[in-house]
Design an enzyme around this catalytic site. Structure first.
Site, PDB file in Angstrom:
ATOM      1  N   THR A 185       4.713  -5.260  14.009  1.00  0.00           N
ATOM      2  CA  THR A 185       5.734  -4.233  14.243  1.00  0.00           C
ATOM      3  C   THR A 185       5.852  -3.319  13.030  1.00  0.00           C
ATOM      4  OG1 THR A 185       6.937  -5.798  15.626  1.00  0.00           O
ATOM      5  CG2 THR A 185       8.146  -3.860  14.865  1.00  0.00           C
ATOM      6  N   CYS A 214       2.012 -11.230 -11.933  1.00  0.00           N
ATOM      7  CA  CYS A 214       1.451 -12.140 -10.927  1.00  0.00           C
ATOM      8  C   CYS A 214       0.942 -13.407 -11.584  1.00  0.00           C
ATOM      9  CB  CYS A 214       0.294 -11.472 -10.203  1.00  0.00           C
ATOM     10  SG  CYS A 214       0.683  -9.850  -9.578  1.00  0.00           S
TER      11      CYS A 214
END
Lengths: 172, 389
Positions: free
Chosen positions: B232, B321
């Site tokens: 979506t 990260c």
């Protein structure tokens, strides 16, 4: 290091107490074990570390600044390697079989600095055998827990002290 | 964040631009509709998405139909390596882990191209690898830890001369908005970008895919993005991305960053002049304007970062990260092959709102922090082969 800590509600895989399984501290491996922290909406401490770790990091006890030749020590022990990111060195003054004074030097992260600081407080005044009983679990407990991937810092601290005591005993 | 905080970690993420926030709130509060639905609320959402797609495309001189919205840079990079699953991929050794690890997981063979002391891939390495039957080259436009800009357009010209079909991907996540990006001039087939590095929201990015090049979707099971990315449509995030891209275009953000580079250079020279045993890991030339990576011998990076944090100066060690990762930065290791230098590094990354006062703030606390860490360190300074600066 195996993912062996008990599951806790603390964020960031805190280890509060851990089995005294031998942990390889010669060079901490890249721990890519999957995270087991439980999802939570938490408004916890501002750092990944406990408030006690933070306090010992920001105000470390008994560290030796600069040239160690100015500190008359009876024994010293060094473990770790800067290549691995952590190295610790403990200096002991020993009188009547007890640790009369202790100083340390550390190259490493906040938990490495806090672990050596905590250890120096824990063993001062103890006999050598009593001091050797202060293991990674005791250091970690004293600090209010360490993130799982930082547990090896408490192992290194213990090993640095053990190396210093062995250094003293080998002189006899 | 407290107003007293000096935030120098923009390469990790940058604050949401007010125009991006407004665009997102308009969607969240008003345009309630699935962009894939045929009814009028759905169509209104679709219009917002297509306007954003045009704004993003314009910023990199692409056509809107060449832009696929994704969840961010990591997904865009994974989509490219998925397209070349089972084939031979050549990457620079300082790519983001989402390129390095996804290539290792999917390619039949990964060739890691070495970099020089400035983090640049040598043209000879590209030419040599192209003779080895490589199907995809993935060379980042600018490195996230040290800021090095790769001469990607030169690489694409060299590859065009190759007699074998070979494709070129570039991860431009850090470069977007900081330097001019023109996919035609660069000659890339795929380009990864992300919204939150330019003042858009986290969780939205895009992949530029040149018309006519191979493509295989990473996420299937829906017709969204013309069957190229199922799921979506994230209308609000896309609206924020579009608004941030339009802001970069309207404000000539690349020109503003030149002034930031002056501040960055001031901090670099003040550190090198003031702090013993400091060294710079970012290149003097061909570097993003906002990134400065420094090493401080005998002082470990995380400790520097957290002492600075306690003094309200926010920086990072290498890439965000990698925090939680105990290995030294693969980028600094590729440059220097020296783990101690890599462990002793800090990345300062600037924003458009960074001021000279922020530089003064850093210099009011950093020298004391480094002196303390060096003093308590097991590593003795002055006995090394290296001379203090």
């Amino acid at each position: 290091m195996k993912n062996q800590g008990k599951r806790s509600n603390e964020p960031h895989n805190f280890i509060v107490a851990q089995n005294t399984q031998k942990v390889n501290s010669s060079c901490a491996s890249n721990q890519s074990t999957p995270s087991n922290s439980s999802p939570s909406t938490y408004s916890g401490p501002s750092w990944v570390y406990s408030e006690i770790v933070k306090e010992h990091f920001l105000s470390p006890r008994n560290f030796l600044m600069g040239d160690e030749s100015k500190y008359p020590y009876d024994a010293e022990g060094t473990v770790g390697n800067p290549v691995c990111g952590d190295q610790m060195r403990m200096f002991l003054q020993i009188a009547d079989g007890r640790i009369a004074d202790v100083k340390w030097k550390t190259y490493g992260c906040a938990s490495a600095i806090a672990s050596t600081s905590a250890l120096s407080e824990l063993v001062k005044g103890k006999t050598l055998d009593e001091a050797l009983q202060v293991g990674p679990v005791e250091i970690t407990k004293f600090l209010g827990g360490l993130p799982q991937h930082k547990f090896h810092c408490s192992v290194l601290g213990h090993e640095a002290l053990a190396a210093a005591i062995a250094n003293f005993r080998n002189q006899r | 964040m407290k107003p007293s905080v000096t935030y120098l970690d923009h390469a990790a993420t940058s604050p949401l631009l007010p125009v991006a926030r407004t665009a997102m709130l308009e969607v969240l509060d008003g345009t309630f509709g699935n962009a894939s639905s045929l009814h009028s609320p759905g169509h209104a959402a679709q219009n917002i998405v297509e306007d954003a797609r045009s704004a993003v495309a314009k910023l990199i001189n692409a056509s809107p139909e060449e832009i696929i919205f994704t969840s961010g840079g990591s997904e865009s990079n994974n989509t490219v390596t998925e397209t070349f699953r089972g084939q031979k991929i050549a990457v620079s050794s300082i790519e983001h882990p989402s390129v390095l690890e996804s290539s290792r997981a999917r390619a039949s063979e990964v060739i890691e191209l070495p970099v020089d002391q400035f983090g640049r891939v040598d043209m000879g390495e590209i030419s040599h690898a192209s003779q080895l039957g490589v199907n995809l080259f993935s060379i980042m436009l600018a490195n996230n830890e040290i800021g090095t800009i790769q001469p990607v357009s030169e690489f694409s010209r060299a590859l065009q001369a190759s007699d074998k079909p070979v494709y070129l991907h570039s991860d431009a996540t850090q470069a977007l908005g900081k330097i001019k990006i023109d996919v035609q001039a660069l000659g890339v087939d795929y380009l990864t970008i992300s919204a939150h590095k330019i003042g858009g929201p986290i969780g939205i990015g895009a992949l530029y895919v040149r018309q006519g090049v191979p493509f295989k979707p990473l996420i299937i099971g829906g017709h969204q993005e013309h069957l190229r990315r199922a799921g979506t449509t994230n209308t609000a995030a896309i609206a924020g991305f579009g608004a941030a891209a339009q802001w970069c275009w309207d404000n000539w953000s690349c020109k503003k960053w030149v002034e930031v580079a002056t501040l960055r250079d001031q901090l670099k020279s003040r550190i090198l002049q003031t702090i013993p045993y400091s060294s710079c890991n970012s290149p003097d030339h061909g570097c993003l304007p906002n990134i400065l990576n420094m090493s401080f011998r005998a002082a470990e990076g995380e400790s520097i970062q957290l002492y600075l944090d306690a003094d309200d100066v926010i920086v990072s060690t290498g890439s965000a990260c990698a925090s939680g990762d105990l290995e030294p930065s693969h980028v600094l290791m590729a440059l220097h092959h020296d783990a101690e230098i890599a462990h002793s590094s800090i990345r300062f990354s600037f924003g458009l709102e960074t001021t000279p006062a922020d530089i003064d703030r850093v210099m009011s606390v950093l020298p004391k922090i480094i002196a303390r860490l060096q003093g308590m360190s097991t590593i003795k300074l002055g006995e090394s082969h290296e001379k203090p600066r």
